[in-house]
Design a protein around this motif. Structure first.
Motif, PDB file in Angstrom:
ATOM      1  N   THR A  28       0.852  -1.056  -0.333  1.00 16.95           N
ATOM      2  CA  THR A  28      -0.381  -0.194  -0.277  1.00 16.95           C
ATOM      3  C   THR A  28       0.392   1.171  -0.283  1.00 16.95           C
ATOM      4  O   THR A  28       0.357   2.284  -0.470  1.00 16.95           O
ATOM      5  CB  THR A  28      -0.982   0.162   0.682  1.00 16.95           C
ATOM      6  OG1 THR A  28       0.315  -0.196   2.581  1.00 16.95           O
ATOM      7  CG2 THR A  28      -1.767  -0.809   1.115  1.00 16.95           C
ATOM      8  N   ASP A 226      -8.134 -11.877  -6.909  1.00 15.70           N
ATOM      9  CA  ASP A 226      -7.504 -11.046  -5.872  1.00 15.70           C
ATOM     10  C   ASP A 226      -6.310 -10.341  -6.198  1.00 15.70           C
ATOM     11  O   ASP A 226      -6.918  -8.688  -6.274  1.00 15.70           O
ATOM     12  CB  ASP A 226      -6.315 -12.179  -5.023  1.00 15.70           C
ATOM     13  CG  ASP A 226      -5.972 -11.534  -3.414  1.00 15.70           C
ATOM     14  OD1 ASP A 226      -7.009 -11.055  -2.681  1.00 15.70           O
ATOM     15  OD2 ASP A 226      -4.729 -11.120  -3.857  1.00 15.70           O
ATOM     16  N   SER A 230      -6.943  -5.818  -6.104  1.00 15.07           N
ATOM     17  CA  SER A 230      -5.836  -5.759  -5.598  1.00 15.07           C
ATOM     18  C   SER A 230      -5.536  -4.100  -5.758  1.00 15.07           C
ATOM     19  O   SER A 230      -4.784  -2.974  -6.070  1.00 15.07           O
ATOM     20  CB  SER A 230      -4.550  -5.740  -4.374  1.00 15.07           C
ATOM     21  OG  SER A 230      -4.064  -7.435  -5.504  1.00 15.07           O
ATOM     22  N   TYR A 252     -11.355  -1.697  -2.075  1.00 16.13           N
ATOM     23  CA  TYR A 252      -9.868  -2.600  -1.898  1.00 16.13           C
ATOM     24  C   TYR A 252     -10.332  -3.278   0.330  1.00 16.13           C
ATOM     25  O   TYR A 252     -10.438  -3.687  -0.075  1.00 16.13           O
ATOM     26  CB  TYR A 252      -8.973  -2.591  -2.175  1.00 16.13           C
ATOM     27  CG  TYR A 252      -8.076  -3.279  -1.543  1.00 16.13           C
ATOM     28  CD1 TYR A 252      -7.798  -4.607  -2.006  1.00 16.13           C
ATOM     29  CD2 TYR A 252      -7.273  -3.130  -0.813  1.00 16.13           C
ATOM     30  CE1 TYR A 252      -6.685  -5.596  -1.775  1.00 16.13           C
ATOM     31  CE2 TYR A 252      -6.004  -4.195  -0.130  1.00 16.13           C
ATOM     32  CZ  TYR A 252      -6.125  -5.173  -0.671  1.00 16.13           C
ATOM     33  OH  TYR A 252      -5.032  -6.038  -0.274  1.00 16.13           O
TER      34      TYR A 252
END
Length: 410
Positions: A28, A226, A230, A252
């Motif tokens: 992130t 997945d 993301s 998300y």
């Protein structure tokens, strides 16, 4: 013996939690990492791809390591390396320092993921009931916390090292302390027993790989889904569905929360309805989620689709590891390590696949591809059946070699 298992389960759950925090703090803050080291947009994909590639190498190496040392020992030392490598990413100097830190992170993550799931499979076999989803729920909870801490660091414009150092300072000693209670995996069964005494089969050779192949495909598909969420959920909501930049950050987080909720109750579903029904249900819900995203007229319907994706995809990966343990009760460590490689294969395929299809065709159409792929899981759902053992039941009896050999000799 019950206390040993209980402590082993709690300490392993914390290991999953810590890994979720660390991974979320890395992925992130990629824009901040790029800015700190001056990584160009052209070079960034190479750095990002190197992490899962090296993680695959680490997972393969772990398969060989656990022939000589228990998975608990691999986990005990790989987790601190992951945390220290994360700190190195925040504190390093120059492009070479970033490359070294990310390389160490990737290799250690591969060993960590493989050994964690080896221990989880072994503990589930010892418990005689489904508990794998609970471990992955702890990972999801850690991911939510890590993403929240990353948001706070970005909001307050903290340097990367200032964001990472307190987290590593708390998690590192707790992980080392908790590692005293890890309950070792199936090394003695896999190597010494050879699978003959308990009806197990070997994971090596062409025959073993053919048995494992359906699970490898399901693992790859799950991580394609997945990685699609993301990497593309924010861009999809903003560019395709016309949301604001602030609203585009929500899918998300919603996906992670619903993943946590689904995994928190998933073990109960497996115990009540069986793994096959839960996997089929998860695949269908995920496919519906992708269909809703692809056809959404606006941002709020799109977020509903991403919510369904979290509820559907969350059960596939934990149950795939658990199924590998059931298929290879005499060589579960090798099977889990081999299966774990396809985690990174799916991650490497998913994001470029959606991006290429989106540019060449449309992003709505690109969302239909993982929808079709996740439906492939229905074809292989029978691979998740409980394997009958020599006692005549649907679950393996606890193996004394697994229960009695913890990392501290218990």
């Amino acid at each position: 013996m019950t206390d040993v298992l209980r402590r082993g389960r709690a300490s392993l759950a914390f290991g999953f939690f810590a890994q979720g925090v660390a991974f979320a703090l890395l992925v992130t803050r990629i824009p901040a990492i790029q800015d700190r080291y001056g990584v160009s947009d052209a070079l960034l994909p190479a750095f990002l791809a190197a992490v899962p590639v090296l993680a695959g190498v680490g997972s393969v190496a772990t398969e060989r390591l656990v022939r000589r040392i228990p998975p608990s020992a691999v986990l005990r030392w790989s987790q601190p390396v992951v945390l220290l490598a994360l700190l190195g990413v925040g504190a390093g100097e120059g492009m070479a320092g970033l490359a070294v830190a990310l390389g160490a992170f990737g290799l250690a993550v591969g060993a960590l993921d493989a050994s964690m799931n080896m221990l989880g499979v072994s503990l589930q076999r010892s418990y005689g009931r489904s508990i794998m989803l609970g471990f992955h729920a702890a990972y999801s909870l850690g991911g939510i916390l890590g993403a929240s801490l990353a948001w706070a660091g970005a909001h307050w414009e903290l340097a990367l090292v200032a964001s990472y150092l307190p987290v590593v300072g708390v998690l590192l000693p707790l992980c080392l302390m908790g590692s005293r209670w890890y309950v070792g995996g199936g090394k003695a069964v896999a190597v010494e027993g050879g699978g003959g005494g308990d009806g197990g089969r070997e994971a090596d050779g062409a025959a073993g790989f053919r048995v494992l192949l359906p699970l490898c495909l399901v693992m790859t598909v799950a991580y394609i889904g997945d990685s699609t969420v993301s990497n593309w959920s924010a861009k999809y909501l903003q560019d395709v569905l016309g949301s604001s930049e602030q609203l585009a950050t929500v899918p998300y987080n919603v996906y992670m929360v619903t993943t946590l909720l689904g995994r928190a109750v998933g073990d109960l579903g497996v115990r009540r309805f069986g793994a096959v029904a839960v996997v089929r249900g998860g695949a269908l819900v995920a496919a519906v989620g992708f269909a809703v995203v692809a056809g959404a007229p606006g941002a709020w319907v799109g977020m509903l689709g991403f919510t369904l994706l979290g509820l559907g995809l969350c059960v596939l990966v934990p149950q795939t590891f658990a199924a590998a343990g059931r298929l290879f009760p005499g060589a579960s460590d090798a099977a889990v390590a081999r299966l774990n490689v396809f985690n990174y294969a799916g991650f490497l395929i998913g994001s470029p696949l959606v991006g290429a299809l989106g540019d060449a065709w449309s992003y709505r159409g690109a969302m239909l591809v993982p929808m079709v792929l996740v439906l492939v899981t229905l074809v292989y759902a029978r691979s998740f059946e409980a394997q009958p053992d020599r006692y005549g039941g649907g679950h393996e009896r606890p193996h004394t070699a697994d229960v009695g050999r913890g990392s501290n000799g218990v």
